[in-house]
Design a protein around this motif. Structure first.
Motif, short mmCIF file in Angstrom:
data_model
loop_
_atom_site.label_atom_id
_atom_site.label_comp_id
_atom_site.label_asym_id
_atom_site.label_seq_id
_atom_site.Cartn_x
_atom_site.Cartn_y
_atom_site.Cartn_z
N LEU A 1 94.07 -2.47 33.79
CA LEU A 1 93.12 -1.38 33.58
C LEU A 1 92.57 -1.12 35.05
CD1 LEU A 1 91.10 -3.57 31.03
CD2 LEU A 1 92.47 -1.81 30.41
N SER A 2 92.73 0.11 35.44
CA SER A 2 92.18 0.68 36.99
C SER A 2 91.29 1.80 36.67
CB SER A 2 93.58 0.85 37.79
OG SER A 2 94.15 1.87 37.18
N PHE A 3 90.31 1.58 37.59
CA PHE A 3 89.34 2.65 37.55
C PHE A 3 88.88 2.87 36.27
CE2 PHE A 3 92.21 3.27 41.36
CZ PHE A 3 91.36 3.08 42.39
N MET A 4 88.40 1.99 35.60
CA MET A 4 87.62 2.09 34.38
C MET A 4 86.26 1.66 34.59
SD MET A 4 90.01 2.96 32.09
CE MET A 4 89.43 2.39 30.71
N ASN A 5 85.50 2.40 35.28
CA ASN A 5 84.18 2.10 35.98
C ASN A 5 83.05 2.09 34.65
OD1 ASN A 5 85.28 2.34 38.31
ND2 ASN A 5 84.75 4.08 38.81
#
Length: 192
Positions: free
Chosen positions: A173-177
């Protein structure tokens, strides 16, 4: 890899002129991502040995045109599509497809039966899904790699249930702000 070449790519009644690099007719990597435009049909050439298709922008292409074109690529193993993606698209006929990267907004997550049974790697980027995509994706029996990137989901919660993702080896999961809560049920981490 040989130098850049120029071609017109036709999908149904849509076309786009692209410069691309191709080592063989098994691989097409498009160097720019731009919309295709409608034109009257011209002669059609299919690449029956095409295994990798990367960077194709498909926003304005109808479901039937896209499915008709992609179904002809019977050897396709890796596919990277950009644009506005529609959940009613059925990719299940691409039986050799094991790697799929979808970049762009979706109204909702594809139904599980729309994915190929052998899909081993799935990357969703900028999908802006309100629902947790893992609820459906955890049912993909062959999935080993799942990457959710750059607002693939804009919901506040995500859950990995204990009965899902039977083959999963990598979850990224990346940049799942927008995700505030990530629930990982008992037994899930033993698989990853």
């Amino acid at each position: 890899m040989s130098g850049s070449r120029f071609c017109k790519v036709c999908i149904g009644s849509y076309w786009k002129a692209y410069s691309f690099k191709a080592a063989t007719t098994e691989t097409l990597y498009f160097s720019d991502v731009q919309p295709m435009v409608p034109i009257p049909p011209i002669t059609t050439t299919y690449l029956p040995d095409l295994q990798t298709l990367n960077g194709l922008f498909i926003s304005d292409i109808s479901t039937s045109d896209r499915e008709d074109c992609l179904s002809k690529f019977t050897a396709l193993r890796s596919l990277n599509l950009h644009g506005r993606l529609f959940p009613e698209w059925d990719l299940s006929s691409l039986t050799h497809l094991y790697k799929l990267h979808l970049v762009g907004s979706m109204q909702k997550m594809f139904d599980i039966q729309c994915f190929p049974k052998n899909l081993a790697e799935l990357i969703l980027t900028s999908s802006l899904l309100m629902e947790d995509p893992k609820k459906k994706l955890e049912k993909l029996r062959s999935l080993r790699v799942l990457k959710l990137k750059q607002a693939a989901s804009v919901g506040r919660e995500m859950t990995c249930s204990s009965g899902g993702f039977v083959q999963l080896q990598l979850l990224k999961l990346s940049f799942m702000n927008s995700v505030v809560t990530l629930r990982i049920e008992e037994g899930v981490l033993n698989k990853i």
